[in-house]
Design a protein around this motif. Structure first.
Motif, PDB file in Angstrom:
ATOM      1  N   ILE A   3      14.452  11.084 -43.226  1.00 29.58           N
ATOM      2  CA  ILE A   3      14.066  12.482 -43.299  1.00 29.58           C
ATOM      3  C   ILE A   3      15.129  13.323 -42.607  1.00 29.58           C
ATOM      4  O   ILE A   3      15.622  12.967 -41.539  1.00 29.58           O
ATOM      5  N   GLY A   4      15.480  14.440 -43.211  1.00 24.82           N
ATOM      6  CA  GLY A   4      16.399  15.382 -42.587  1.00 24.82           C
ATOM      7  C   GLY A   4      15.645  16.388 -41.737  1.00 24.82           C
ATOM      8  O   GLY A   4      14.502  16.746 -42.023  1.00 24.82           O
ATOM      9  N   ALA A   5      16.282  16.847 -40.678  1.00 29.41           N
ATOM     10  CA  ALA A   5      15.660  17.816 -39.771  1.00 29.41           C
ATOM     11  C   ALA A   5      16.705  18.820 -39.329  1.00 29.41           C
ATOM     12  O   ALA A   5      17.845  18.457 -39.035  1.00 29.41           O
ATOM     13  N   ILE A   6      16.285  20.082 -39.284  1.00 25.57           N
ATOM     14  CA  ILE A   6      17.148  21.150 -38.779  1.00 25.57           C
ATOM     15  C   ILE A   6      16.387  21.951 -37.746  1.00 25.57           C
ATOM     16  O   ILE A   6      15.303  22.477 -38.016  1.00 25.57           O
ATOM     17  N   GLU A   7      16.944  22.048 -36.547  1.00 20.99           N
ATOM     18  CA  GLU A   7      16.469  22.989 -35.544  1.00 20.99           C
ATOM     19  C   GLU A   7      17.422  24.178 -35.610  1.00 20.99           C
ATOM     20  O   GLU A   7      18.547  24.116 -35.102  1.00 20.99           O
ATOM     21  N   ALA A   8      16.991  25.222 -36.298  1.00 21.71           N
ATOM     22  CA  ALA A   8      17.849  26.365 -36.577  1.00 21.71           C
ATOM     23  C   ALA A   8      17.669  27.407 -35.484  1.00 21.71           C
ATOM     24  O   ALA A   8      16.735  28.217 -35.530  1.00 21.71           O
ATOM     25  N   GLY A   9      18.525  27.381 -34.505  1.00 17.57           N
ATOM     26  CA  GLY A   9      18.433  28.309 -33.391  1.00 17.57           C
ATOM     27  C   GLY A   9      19.329  29.512 -33.587  1.00 17.57           C
ATOM     28  O   GLY A   9      20.281  29.482 -34.372  1.00 17.57           O
ATOM     29  N   GLY A  10      19.055  30.554 -32.858  1.00 13.76           N
ATOM     30  CA  GLY A  10      19.880  31.738 -32.954  1.00 13.76           C
ATOM     31  C   GLY A  10      21.269  31.548 -32.384  1.00 13.76           C
ATOM     32  O   GLY A  10      22.198  32.283 -32.739  1.00 13.76           O
ATOM     33  N   THR A  11      21.444  30.544 -31.519  1.00 12.41           N
ATOM     34  CA  THR A  11      22.742  30.256 -30.920  1.00 12.41           C
ATOM     35  C   THR A  11      23.424  29.065 -31.578  1.00 12.41           C
ATOM     36  O   THR A  11      24.632  29.073 -31.807  1.00 12.41           O
ATOM     37  N   LYS A  12      22.654  28.021 -31.896  1.00  9.86           N
ATOM     38  CA  LYS A  12      23.234  26.844 -32.539  1.00  9.86           C
ATOM     39  C   LYS A  12      22.246  26.215 -33.501  1.00  9.86           C
ATOM     40  O   LYS A  12      21.024  26.375 -33.360  1.00  9.86           O
ATOM     41  N   PHE A  13      22.771  25.541 -34.499  1.00 10.34           N
ATOM     42  CA  PHE A  13      22.001  24.711 -35.412  1.00 10.34           C
ATOM     43  C   PHE A  13      22.147  23.267 -34.960  1.00 10.34           C
ATOM     44  O   PHE A  13      23.262  22.808 -34.670  1.00 10.34           O
ATOM     45  N   VAL A  14      21.029  22.554 -34.898  1.00  8.03           N
ATOM     46  CA  VAL A  14      21.053  21.115 -34.661  1.00  8.03           C
ATOM     47  C   VAL A  14      20.508  20.452 -35.918  1.00  8.03           C
ATOM     48  O   VAL A  14      19.390  20.753 -36.345  1.00  8.03           O
ATOM     49  N   CYS A  15      21.308  19.592 -36.522  1.00  6.82           N
ATOM     50  CA  CYS A  15      20.900  18.870 -37.724  1.00  6.82           C
ATOM     51  C   CYS A  15      20.831  17.387 -37.393  1.00  6.82           C
ATOM     52  O   CYS A  15      21.650  16.877 -36.616  1.00  6.82           O
TER      53      CYS A  15
END
Length: 290
Positions: A3-15
């Protein structure tokens, strides 16, 4: 399952990618820049990963109504270039897999309920205290949505009696985020929280506002666990200060044995700094299962 996951933050993206057990198998992070560039970089990461679904926990505000014509959009954010951007639509077009979508803090609450500090409970509230303040709410085994989604970072606060700071929120001035997020700390004290000593008066004032928020959440939502994450909460001296102020605020009114042990009730994330990414993974698992 992969499964893919993205934590899309205003400062950084974590994939990252993970499995149905909540294990993160690989991850990468990069700055959040212009939306088209950032989305393309995220999609490129997943191209050779053979993911079966994707979960996205994003900064907001967001449109989370599947019946809306702008479902999946970032809406009124002040972040340049991102207002009214179809984040979910662009990712789905590039990756063509089922996708789950929610706020980053709702995702973190979901991850904590599934694998972390609230595992086995049917409710929790998750605050992230960092560049902004967001609140994720998990009640009755479900993430809370409604008119939009919880925006507890912008709730008005009772002021600390010794605090005359005007507040730093561009929308509301002295709301919770305007008084207690990282930029508010820096603007009030002239330096970032990570450079302030543990005994600095900043932390007593910071704990006041966070305890006000937690007290309100307990009285309004009656969660079985309160989880405080984000960069500011790496200042571990905040936890005992917040707990003592919450106890004083409640003054014995809420009759629950759980509140007899606030050390076990108001806690850091069980998943640590992986809470957001693991929560996004949980969103992806949910999407894969239909």
């Amino acid at each position: 399952m992969i499964i893919g996951a993205i934590e899309a933050g205003g400062t950084k993206f974590v994939c990252g990618i993970g499995n149905e057990h909540g294990e993160i198998l690989d991850r990468v992070s990069f700055p959040t820049e212009r939306p088209e560039e950032t989305t393309a970089r995220a999609a490129a990461y997943f191209e050779d990963k053979n993911i079966e679904a994707l979960g996205v926990g994003s900064f907001g505000p967001l449109d989370l109504d599947p019946g809306s014509g702008t479902y999946g959009h970032v809406t009124t954010t002040p972040k340049p270039g991102w207002a009214n951007y179809d984040l979910l639509g662009h990712l789905k077009k590039k990756l063509n897999v089922p996708a789950g979508f929610d706020t980053d803090v709702n995702a973190a609450a979901f991850g904590e309920a599934r694998w972390g500090a609230a595992r086995g409970l049917d409710s929790c509230v998750y605050y992230t205290v960092g560049t902004g303040i967001g609140v994720g709410v998990y009640v009755g085994g479900n993430r809370v949505h409604g008119l939009v989604h919880p925006e507890g970072g912008h709730v008005p606060m009772r002021r600390h009696p010794d605090d005359d700071f005007a507040g730093a929120c561009p929308y509301h001035g002295d709301c919770l985020e305007g008084m207690a997020a990282g930029p508010a700390l820096e603007k009030r004290w002239g330096q970032g929280g990570d450079s302030l000593p543990e005994d600095h008066p900043a932390w007593e004032i910071e704990a006041h506002y966070l305890a006000e928020a937690v007290t309100g959440a307990i009285l309004l939502l009656s969660p079985k666990k309160v989880i405080l994450g984000g960069g500011v909460m790496h200042q571990s001296q905040l936890f005992p200060l917040i707990r003592s102020k919450v106890a004083r605020n409640l003054n014995g009114y809420v009759a629950s044995s759980v509140l007899d042990d606030l050390d076990a009730y108001i806690v850091p994330p069980g998943l640590g700094d992986n809470a957001g990414l693991a929560g996004s993974l949980a969103l992806g698992i949910e999407a894969a299962q239909g």
